[in-house]
Write a protein that holds these residues in place. Structure first.
Motif, PDB file in Angstrom:
ATOM      1  N   HIS A 139       6.332   6.173  -1.568  1.00 29.82           N
ATOM      2  CA  HIS A 139       6.569   5.081  -2.624  1.00 29.82           C
ATOM      3  C   HIS A 139       6.437   5.468  -4.010  1.00 29.82           C
ATOM      4  N   LEU A 140       5.258   5.940  -4.201  1.00 30.45           N
ATOM      5  CA  LEU A 140       4.987   6.237  -5.383  1.00 30.45           C
ATOM      6  C   LEU A 140       5.902   6.911  -6.343  1.00 30.45           C
ATOM      7  N   GLU A 141       6.409   8.267  -5.596  1.00 31.32           N
ATOM      8  CA  GLU A 141       6.929   9.240  -6.019  1.00 31.32           C
ATOM      9  C   GLU A 141       8.419   8.353  -6.376  1.00 31.32           C
ATOM     10  N   ALA A 142       8.654   7.567  -5.875  1.00 32.41           N
ATOM     11  CA  ALA A 142      10.142   6.761  -5.911  1.00 32.41           C
ATOM     12  C   ALA A 142       9.809   5.710  -6.962  1.00 32.41           C
ATOM     13  N   GLY A 143       8.616   5.351  -7.538  1.00 31.37           N
ATOM     14  CA  GLY A 143       8.701   4.319  -8.430  1.00 31.37           C
ATOM     15  C   GLY A 143       8.339   3.072  -7.747  1.00 31.37           C
ATOM     16  N   GLU A 144       8.272   3.005  -6.623  1.00 31.46           N
ATOM     17  CA  GLU A 144       7.971   1.716  -5.879  1.00 31.46           C
ATOM     18  C   GLU A 144       6.661   1.075  -5.580  1.00 31.46           C
ATOM     19  N   VAL A 145       5.924   1.009  -6.685  1.00 31.57           N
ATOM     20  CA  VAL A 145       4.356   0.819  -6.530  1.00 31.57           C
ATOM     21  C   VAL A 145       4.415  -0.373  -5.874  1.00 31.57           C
ATOM     22  N   ARG A 146       4.931  -1.548  -6.036  1.00 28.63           N
ATOM     23  CA  ARG A 146       4.622  -2.794  -5.035  1.00 28.63           C
ATOM     24  C   ARG A 146       4.965  -2.629  -3.613  1.00 28.63           C
ATOM     25  N   ALA A 147       5.561  -1.479  -3.279  1.00 25.86           N
ATOM     26  CA  ALA A 147       5.676  -1.298  -1.668  1.00 25.86           C
ATOM     27  C   ALA A 147       4.619  -0.813  -1.185  1.00 25.86           C
ATOM     28  N   ILE A 148       3.604  -0.337  -1.932  1.00 24.42           N
ATOM     29  CA  ILE A 148       2.646   0.260  -1.349  1.00 24.42           C
ATOM     30  C   ILE A 148       1.280  -0.925  -0.704  1.00 24.42           C
ATOM     31  N   GLY A 149       1.654  -2.052  -1.319  1.00 26.16           N
ATOM     32  CA  GLY A 149       0.794  -3.238  -0.979  1.00 26.16           C
ATOM     33  C   GLY A 149       0.587  -3.408   0.546  1.00 26.16           C
ATOM     34  N   PRO A 150       1.719  -3.644   1.442  1.00 28.14           N
ATOM     35  CA  PRO A 150       1.512  -3.658   3.032  1.00 28.14           C
ATOM     36  C   PRO A 150       0.743  -2.407   3.475  1.00 28.14           C
ATOM     37  N   LEU A 151       0.933  -1.392   2.973  1.00 22.25           N
ATOM     38  CA  LEU A 151       0.241  -0.109   3.597  1.00 22.25           C
ATOM     39  C   LEU A 151      -1.077  -0.109   3.266  1.00 22.25           C
ATOM     40  N   LEU A 152      -1.463  -0.841   2.343  1.00 26.06           N
ATOM     41  CA  LEU A 152      -2.809  -0.998   1.998  1.00 26.06           C
ATOM     42  C   LEU A 152      -3.570  -1.834   2.787  1.00 26.06           C
ATOM     43  N   THR A 153      -3.021  -2.946   3.149  1.00 25.48           N
ATOM     44  CA  THR A 153      -3.513  -4.024   4.168  1.00 25.48           C
ATOM     45  C   THR A 153      -3.251  -3.464   5.597  1.00 25.48           C
ATOM     46  N   GLU A 154      -2.214  -2.848   6.050  1.00 27.82           N
ATOM     47  CA  GLU A 154      -2.120  -2.317   7.106  1.00 27.82           C
ATOM     48  C   GLU A 154      -3.380  -1.234   7.462  1.00 27.82           C
ATOM     49  N   GLY A 155      -3.661  -0.452   6.338  1.00 27.18           N
ATOM     50  CA  GLY A 155      -4.932   0.622   6.428  1.00 27.18           C
ATOM     51  C   GLY A 155      -6.230  -0.314   6.663  1.00 27.18           C
ATOM     52  N   HIS A 156      -6.318  -1.644   6.031  1.00 31.63           N
ATOM     53  CA  HIS A 156      -7.509  -2.167   6.472  1.00 31.63           C
ATOM     54  C   HIS A 156      -7.455  -2.601   7.898  1.00 31.63           C
ATOM     55  N   ALA A 157      -6.407  -3.217   8.291  1.00 32.11           N
ATOM     56  CA  ALA A 157      -6.354  -3.694   9.741  1.00 32.11           C
ATOM     57  C   ALA A 157      -6.743  -2.294  10.517  1.00 32.11           C
ATOM     58  N   SER A 158      -6.325  -1.431  10.136  1.00 32.57           N
ATOM     59  CA  SER A 158      -6.925   0.037  11.080  1.00 32.57           C
ATOM     60  C   SER A 158      -8.135   0.264  11.142  1.00 32.57           C
ATOM     61  N   LEU A 159      -8.811   0.113   9.987  1.00 26.18           N
ATOM     62  CA  LEU A 159     -10.203   0.402   9.592  1.00 26.18           C
ATOM     63  C   LEU A 159     -11.105  -0.641  10.153  1.00 26.18           C
ATOM     64  N   ARG A 160     -10.571  -1.850  10.252  1.00 28.00           N
ATOM     65  CA  ARG A 160     -11.409  -2.986  10.975  1.00 28.00           C
ATOM     66  C   ARG A 160     -11.105  -3.240  12.506  1.00 28.00           C
ATOM     67  N   ASP A 161     -10.137  -2.943  12.677  1.00 31.08           N
ATOM     68  CA  ASP A 161      -9.915  -3.340  14.483  1.00 31.08           C
ATOM     69  C   ASP A 161      -9.965  -1.906  15.086  1.00 31.08           C
ATOM     70  N   ASP A 162      -9.447  -0.829  14.636  1.00 30.34           N
ATOM     71  CA  ASP A 162      -9.627   0.431  15.505  1.00 30.34           C
ATOM     72  C   ASP A 162     -10.951   1.150  15.165  1.00 30.34           C
ATOM     73  N   PHE A 163     -11.234   1.285  13.626  1.00 25.37           N
ATOM     74  CA  PHE A 163     -12.307   2.235  13.282  1.00 25.37           C
ATOM     75  C   PHE A 163     -13.749   1.514  13.340  1.00 25.37           C
ATOM     76  N   HIS A 164     -13.616   0.066  13.304  1.00 25.79           N
ATOM     77  CA  HIS A 164     -14.472  -0.872  13.256  1.00 25.79           C
ATOM     78  C   HIS A 164     -15.743  -0.303  12.228  1.00 25.79           C
ATOM     79  N   VAL A 165     -15.235  -0.261  10.830  1.00 30.30           N
ATOM     80  CA  VAL A 165     -16.230   0.098   9.864  1.00 30.30           C
ATOM     81  C   VAL A 165     -15.968  -0.902   8.712  1.00 30.30           C
ATOM     82  N   SER A 166     -15.404  -1.864   8.821  1.00 31.29           N
ATOM     83  CA  SER A 166     -15.161  -3.117   7.949  1.00 31.29           C
ATOM     84  C   SER A 166     -16.747  -4.124   8.300  1.00 31.29           C
ATOM     85  N   CYS A 167     -16.522  -5.055   7.596  1.00 28.53           N
ATOM     86  CA  CYS A 167     -17.787  -6.160   7.827  1.00 28.53           C
ATOM     87  C   CYS A 167     -17.123  -7.443   7.274  1.00 28.53           C
TER      88      CYS A 167
END
Ligand code: ADP
Ligand code: MG
Length: 370
Positions: free
Chosen positions: A270-298
């Protein structure tokens, strides 16, 4: 006599969390916040250290004899710069003494890598003063060795690489196996965007043991799957891999690492294509994964993420190891103020201490200032 002034930044990791010890991908960028070292060479074999950021007697100045430096840790903040000098000398580089005064704007202990900033600024200054001619990636590796062996903190290579090698307006794609780097354009302002860093100011005390447990679980997963590291499990082989794992804890650790590496690749595309806004959902998805699968959030990190998204942010995630520390929030510049305010209000309503919120623009790596 001042022989020169050097600066090295702290960092945040945009995406790629808990992937570094799985030989995977990370993608930090340098903060505008730096640790500045004013350094004078001295030829009597003494390292004299002072920090403006430590209160009282702990600030120094402390005088250490170079020939007495020994690994082991436990001697406070001077272990970081002393460890760098030790690592340089142990690798055969001819560094002598120095007077070093540090002054930093990197918040310490907030997961923003003040420790790497301190190491890298020290190494770069000594490299220049003693004309060692060392390459930046090599400097980063020596600094990591200082932190792992001299200080005794089992960290990956990301922080030191970010502080040493980031460039202005870019995130750094680092392959932690090959140690290869790629500068990926990440110009927020040009796209009308802002990235907020929210330092929750909490650090839950069980974090070290939990880190070790995750690391061991990932290693167990790799062993069960017959690969060197989880990096070797491609995203399209994930379902297959999960079906071969019996332990539900290991399975969810593997799922996080594999999907996270894949998210890094999607963010780069996305960044190389100049689609910076498109990374937003991926950041949020990453958080869900850290919270629900990796259990390191708080609770505090989840509160930042949930509140920001409700207030209209494009994406948000915890960053760093977890159990406290900082979160990042991608937002339209026009709503950044509202998002930051909503987070502050949510913390106040939950009777939590006010977090520290600031805007982070991708900045330059370590450099000589004068
Ligand atoms: P982080 O790297 O996330 O900020 P660490 O625990 O790895 O957290 O490193 C923080 C430690 O680094 C501090 O406790 C202190 O010992 C040392 N440190 C960082 N910056 C400075 C500074 N400017 N002066 C003295 N010590 C510092
Ligand atoms: Mg650190």
């Amino acid at each position: 006599m001042n022989d020169g002034v050097w600066a090295a930044p702290g960092r945040v990791n945009l995406i790629g969390e808990h992937t570094d010890y799985n030989d995977g991908f990370v993608m930090p960028f340098a903060l505008p916040h730096t640790t500045v070292a004013t350094v004078a060479r001295r030829d009597d074999g003494v390292l004299r250290l002072h920090s403006a950021d430590i209160d009282g007697d702990g600030a120094g100045p402390f005088e250490l004899r170079l020939d007495e430096l020994a690994p082991g840790g436990g001697r406070g903040w001077t272990d970081y710069p002393a460890g760098v000098v030790w690592a340089l000398r142990e690798a055969g580089h001819r560094v002598g003494g120095a007077d070093i005064h540090y002054e930093s704007t990197v918040p310490a202990g907030a997961g923003l890598s003040s420790s790497a900033a301190l190491e890298v600024v020290t190494a770069l200054a000594l490299n220049d003063l003693y004309e060692l001619g060392l390459e930046r990636r090599y400097i980063a590796r020596l600094c990591r060795r200082a932190e792992n062996v001299y200080v005794g903190a089992p960290t990956g290579i990301m922080d030191q690489m970010a502080s040493a090698c980031c460039t202005d307006g870019h995130a750094l794609h680092l392959d932690t196996r090959a140690l290869s780097l790629r500068q990926v354009p990440f110009d927020l302002r040009a796209h009308g965007l802002e990235l907020l860093v929210v330092d929750t100011r909490v650090k839950h005390s069980h974090s070290e043991g939990e880190y070790g447990r995750r690391r061991a679980g990932c290693e167990a997963g790799a062993a069960a799957l017959g690969v060197n590291a989880l990096r070797d499990v491609p995203n399209d082989a994930l379902e297959d891999a999960l079906a071969r794992l019996d332990d539900p804890e290991v399975r969810s650790l593997v799922r996080h690492v594999v999907t996270e590496n894949h998210r890094v690749e999607r963010v780069i595309a996305h960044l190389e294509a100049g689609e910076v806004r498109a990374i937003g959902p991926l950041l949020t998805e990453g958080h869900a994964s850290l919270r629900d699968d990796f259990h390191v959030s708080c609770r505090e990190l989840d509160l930042v993420v949930d509140t920001s998204l409700t207030a209209g942010a494009l994406g948000a995630r915890m960053t760093g190891g977890g159990f406290g520390g900082s979160a990042i929030v991608l937002t339209e510049s026009s709503s950044a103020h509202l998002v930051a305010q909503s987070v502050q209000e949510a913390f106040a309503s939950a009777s939590l201490d006010a977090p520290r919120v600031f805007t982070a623009s991708p900045s330059a790596g370590a450099r000589r200032l004068s």
